[in-house]
Design an enzyme around this catalytic site. Structure first.
Site, PDB file in Angstrom:
ATOM      1  N   LYS A   1       0.779  -1.127   0.121  1.00 22.81           N
ATOM      2  CA  LYS A   1       0.034   0.049  -0.014  1.00 22.81           C
ATOM      3  C   LYS A   1       0.872   1.184  -0.026  1.00 22.81           C
ATOM      4  CE  LYS A   1      -2.222   1.625   3.592  1.00 22.81           C
ATOM      5  NZ  LYS A   1      -3.307   2.215   4.607  1.00 22.81           N
TER       6      LYS A   1
ATOM      7  N   ARG B   1     -10.803  -0.941   6.350  1.00 19.96           N
ATOM      8  CA  ARG B   1     -10.126  -1.883   7.075  1.00 19.96           C
ATOM      9  C   ARG B   1      -9.278  -1.486   8.382  1.00 19.96           C
ATOM     10  NH1 ARG B   1      -5.492   0.989   8.371  1.00 19.96           N
ATOM     11  NH2 ARG B   1      -3.522   0.375   7.328  1.00 19.96           N
TER      12      ARG B   1
ATOM     13  N   GLN C   1     -12.799   9.121  10.077  1.00 22.12           N
ATOM     14  CA  GLN C   1     -12.598   7.709  10.391  1.00 22.12           C
ATOM     15  C   GLN C   1     -13.930   7.376  11.174  1.00 22.12           C
ATOM     16  OE1 GLN C   1     -10.960   5.592   9.100  1.00 22.12           O
ATOM     17  NE2 GLN C   1     -11.721   3.954  10.489  1.00 22.12           N
TER      18      GLN C   1
ATOM     19  N   GLY D   1      -6.081   6.930  16.961  1.00 21.98           N
ATOM     20  CA  GLY D   1      -5.535   8.010  16.307  1.00 21.98           C
ATOM     21  C   GLY D   1      -3.781   7.924  16.251  1.00 21.98           C
TER      22      GLY D   1
ATOM     23  N   ASP E   1      -0.626   6.741  15.331  1.00 22.64           N
ATOM     24  CA  ASP E   1      -0.044   6.043  14.387  1.00 22.64           C
ATOM     25  C   ASP E   1       1.327   6.505  13.891  1.00 22.64           C
ATOM     26  OD1 ASP E   1      -0.868   8.039  13.038  1.00 22.64           O
ATOM     27  OD2 ASP E   1      -2.020   6.956  11.337  1.00 22.64           O
TER      28      ASP E   1
ATOM     29  N   LYS F   1       2.510  10.820  18.401  1.00 22.22           N
ATOM     30  CA  LYS F   1       1.016  11.026  18.657  1.00 22.22           C
ATOM     31  C   LYS F   1       0.641  10.255  20.041  1.00 22.22           C
ATOM     32  CE  LYS F   1      -0.731  11.605  13.943  1.00 22.22           C
ATOM     33  NZ  LYS F   1      -1.545  11.127  13.263  1.00 22.22           N
TER      34      LYS F   1
END
Lengths: 325, 325
Positions: B67, B110, B138, B221, B223, B227
């Site tokens: 991806k 996903r 999301q 959140g 990632d 964060k």
């Protein structure tokens, strides 16, 4: 979004435009308009199935691209090629999808195109004899690409088997019209102006004393740790140019120069094809100099070649907006 | 070879099959039938355009997938989404190309599907109230996916703006039939059985004392390095499960647990969703335990979801031989 298949590419793509696209890609890389991302490696589920994911942003096309390359020896049992390549292109200007390009055939062209770009800048202008060591699938593309940048009159080759040599000679005749003379490795090395090594060797293929002054060598085979085609003493005295030094110093012939203590990464880091094409470093300094292009394969070649394919198959693709639907 | 577009996927794909495909992918990962390759990161040419290339071999589908994900804030100026995703699939059995799947829409499904799989194993069976902190793009997928694995009766949400909250409520009503009550973060946290955090926060969103015993938290959140959504003291007392520990310990909530000295990577490495799904580790130990799923996004989710899309759009695709033409 578009798909380009191997069959479509075989039908319409010729080496000339690929060479120009690949030169433009190395020029952009030399001008710091491109960025090569780290290579991700992994394995498939069957033994020996190696996967490499090469990605980059290519400033010459405005594309971000990823090539998934596989090497799966078991494919040969079913009559398929062991090597596989697929390139995904997305738009640098938005991030959205542009195309999927089958690159099983294209990969041979893009590899040979880099060698032709290097030869354009490094080989003597009047180079007319070409020798190939290793007559596998890549060899015929090498002849075709080098014949596009120099006036090649004679081709000689050293093959591991008579069958492979004859198949190569037939392919070269069909694609270029040139006749191939099969000879020993020594005879090939001693006779030619441009020498291509395209083998899976892990040790030097010839003696450095055999190489004529003025020869240009394109070392294609070494693309991984431990692979090795050229005598290290030859490399240490030659004018060396690498496709992408941060990678080539690990995977290419240059790894052996460094391990032997004959050069440091700092000394070599400027010796890139991008720097050569943009005039930041000089190439051939004299008629008698021996020049070497050390090729490992860089994602910008894949992107440039795939973009060139789209230009031929889908001439309007650059005017389509890549966006989320 | 096939293309699947966002539009096609919106038209035919529902969350149920994606949840099953993603669970199968985490099961295969837990059974060591899959292999996640290193993530390659790079940048596009415009400022702030971040590119991540995530790849893997997925044993649940027999596919190798890559991806290319982009985040380009400037897209918003032209009315486009900042996030972009495209997935390339090749056949693990040969290495040859299968499909290109636009995943700008699919990516939301996903991600939510992984949270639903985790909730299936971690949330109380009778969990009926769901709270969402962060009502961005999301959030609606999170409600839809969690409502597929638990009998959700009430949804409350804390939004950064009234507009965002109302848009979310409208979307949730349209997709699930559920009504959303907009409340303060504290009211949401104190009220719910399942809590989803889906923000770009870089510090804790709430006080750990607000969390009811028995709550399951899905932290979506975080990632990336820096964060941060959950109070670290909550995390240290919770039953923690990560999507892919080698990555989650660097990019997810778990990074803060490690930096605070409250856990070591060695202690955490077994706490994977794959291990939970395959029964190698236990999940909820009591009605009052607080459970946390720490989600960062793994390539096996992308491959499983894209394969599921092909099943729906091109039911015969698995019988086609992927080979070089």
């Amino acid at each position: 979004m578009h798909i380009a298949t191997d069959r479509q590419i075989r039908d319409v793509v010729t080496i000339g435009p690929i060479i120009e696209a690949v030169e433009a890609a190395f020029r952009a890389l030399g001008d710091s308009k491109s960025s090569v991302f780290p290579v991700a490696r992994g394995t498939g589920s069957s033994e020996g199935h190696i996967v490499a994911v090469k990605s980059c942003r290519d400033g010459s096309t405005g594309l971000i691209g990823v090539k998934v390359a596989g090497y799966r020896p078991e494919n040969r049992v079913s009559g398929m090629h062991a090597h596989s390549s697929t390139t995904l292109l997305v738009d640098d200007a938005t991030g959205f999808a542009i195309a999927m390009v089958e690159a099983n055939y294209l990969n041979g062209l893009r590899t040979a195109a880099a060698g032709a770009v290097a030869a354009r800048y490094l080989a003597r202008e009047d180079a007319a004899t070409l020798g190939i060591i290793g007559t596998g699938a890549q060899a015929v593309f090498e002849v075709e690409a080098l014949a596009a940048v120099r006036n090649i009159e004679q081709v000689s080759a050293s093959a591991r088997s008579v069958e492979s040599g004859h198949r190569f000679a037939t392919d070269v005749k069909a694609r270029t019209g040139l006749d191939v003379v099969l000879r020993s490795t020594r005879e090939v090395v001693e006779a030619v102006d441009i020498l291509v090594t395209a083998t899976p060797a892990t040790g030097p293929l010839f003696d450095s004393a055999w190489v004529k002054p003025g020869t240009h060598i394109s070392a294609i085979g070494s693309d991984n740790v431990g692979k090795h085609e050229l005598p290290v003493e030859l490399l240490s005295h030659a004018i060396l140019v690498m496709d992408y030094p941060p990678q080539t110093m690990i995977l290419g012939e240059a790894q052996h120069l460094i391990y032997a203590g004959l050069a440091t990464p700092q000394e070599l880091e400027e010796r890139s094809l991008g720097s050569l094409v943009t005039g930041r470093i000089s190439g051939r300094e004299s008629r008698d100099a021996i020049t070497v292009f050390d090729s490992t394969g860089v994602a910008v070649q894949d992107v440039a070649a795939a973009s060139c394919v789209l230009d031929m198959l889908y001439p309007g693709w650059r005017n389509e907006t890549a966006t989320a639907h």
